[in-house]
Scaffold this motif. Structure first.
Motif, PDB file in Angstrom:
ATOM      1  N   SER A 171      18.634 -19.340 -45.454  1.00  0.00           N
ATOM      2  CA  SER A 171      18.112 -20.198 -44.394  1.00  0.00           C
ATOM      3  C   SER A 171      18.668 -19.782 -43.039  1.00  0.00           C
ATOM      4  N   ASP A 172      17.859 -19.982 -42.001  1.00  0.00           N
ATOM      5  CA  ASP A 172      18.336 -19.780 -40.630  1.00  0.00           C
ATOM      6  C   ASP A 172      19.068 -21.015 -40.122  1.00  0.00           C
ATOM      7  N   HIS A 216      26.436 -15.739 -39.898  1.00  0.00           N
ATOM      8  CA  HIS A 216      25.247 -15.635 -40.762  1.00  0.00           C
ATOM      9  C   HIS A 216      25.241 -14.350 -41.577  1.00  0.00           C
ATOM     10  N   LYS A 299      15.908 -11.975 -45.482  1.00  0.00           N
ATOM     11  CA  LYS A 299      15.215 -11.158 -44.473  1.00  0.00           C
ATOM     12  C   LYS A 299      14.101 -10.313 -45.081  1.00  0.00           C
TER      13      LYS A 299
END
Length: 341
Positions: A171-172, A216, A299
């Motif tokens: 998740s971002d 991240h 990604k």
């Protein structure tokens, strides 16, 4: 051996059901009252309670298990007590003495013993302890009064057709800030996870994987569960970070992996770009114990671990051993089991 109510245990899911009694204790003027069991499953609180406006609350999740001999037992309730108090301290709520917490759990389970599912059904009695700030208050400050309560709900086996691997996507969104409340079990962490979860499910995944909020690049949590991986040289690895909720299941699996299965264990950074170091992976928590991970998408690249359809042998052995301890079929480490007499 206590009798059980007439319920189709195999059809139970993870959903609320009102059972006979729940425990409640109130804090005011600097101390907790004695606490009692009540029939009413509703709470009457001030409209100005800090739990409603400022998120001053926390909770726990734990289970009661019925053994083959018909005994009822709790699994490591002292760890739930300790974690609840860690959360209470983080949001400035009074702690619950460990003896009071465990006694409340025992009272509750004894009073609702007929709802503890029979051995072999795979079902358990789920306990939800929580603490909330209540009373008349308007400014951003700790509440003048608090409620500590526990309710119980019988829940079905998480894997009704046997354990099946599921897939996740990174998740971002961030689950918690680097110096925030990630290590506390507070409701705000879960409210913030609802949207990322929906985004992942809408894309066809079971849930999302949260990466470390600062860079991240490292795996932190898998939905509302902790991550673990089995390396190709048979090490049990799980992420280490101050913003991860310290899972009681995870720390139990660390012990089981080392002492029962003879694996090396490591708590360390797990880089999302290095997933190929693991031959198996899973998510762990109270509800499922272990959810095997088939694959992770990051990604646009999808990485498969052992299999998308079959559970890896180490993951399966970890699951069977820990469940065996919880249900009384495997000898438990000293202090892990509290029998409800």
């Amino acid at each position: 051996m206590s009798k059980t109510v007439d319920i189709d245990w195999g059809k139970l899911g993870f959903s609320y059901m009102k059972v006979g009694l729940r425990y409640i204790s109130k804090w005011s003027n600097g101390s907790w009252d004695e606490g009692k069991l009540v029939e009413d499953n509703t709470l009457a609180i001030s409209e100005a309670s800090t739990a409603l406006h400022y998120g001053q609350q926390c909770f726990e999740g734990m289970k009661a298990y019925r053994t083959k001999e018909g005994k009822i037992q709790l699994f490591r309730p002292d760890r739930n007590a300790a974690r609840l108090n860690d959360s209470c301290r983080r949001v400035l709520m009074p702690e619950i003495p460990e003896e009071k917490f465990i006694d409340a759990c025992i009272q509750l389970v004894k009073a609702n013993a007929e709802y503890v599912p029979p051995y072999g059904s795979g079902a358990t009695l789920y306990l939800r302890p929580f603490v909330i700030g209540v009373g008349d208050n308007l400014g951003v400050r700790p509440a003048p009064e608090f409620i500590f309560s526990i309710f119980a709900v019988p829940v079905g086996p998480y894997f009704k057709g046997g354990m099946v691997p599921v897939n996740f996507i990174t998740s971002d969104f961030d689950r918690a800030a680097p110096y925030g409340t990630g290590a506390a079990k507070v409701g705000g962490n879960y409210a913030g996870s609802l949207m990322p979860h929906k985004v992942a499910v809408d894309k066809g995944f079971a849930d999302c994987i949260y990466l470390d909020p600062a860079t991240h690049t490292k795996i932190e949590e898998v939905g509302a569960a902790n991550f673990f991986g089995i390396t190709k040289d048979n090490k049990f690895v799980t992420p280490k970070s101050p913003s991860i909720l310290p899972s009681i299941t995870k720390y139990s699996l660390l012990h089981v992996a080392k002492e029962y299965l003879g694996l090396e264990v490591e708590e360390r950074d797990v880089l999302v770009d290095n997933l190929d170091e693991f031959k198996e992976a899973g998510a762990c928590g109270t509800a499922a114990v272990i959810t095997p991970i088939g694959g992770i998408e990051h990604k646009g690249k999808f990485h498969v671990f052992h299999s998308e359809t079959e559970v890896g042998p180490v993951t399966k052995k970890l699951y069977e051993t820990l469940c065996g301890i919880q249900f009384g079929d495997v000898e438990a480490p000293e202090g892990w089991i509290v029998e409800v007499k």
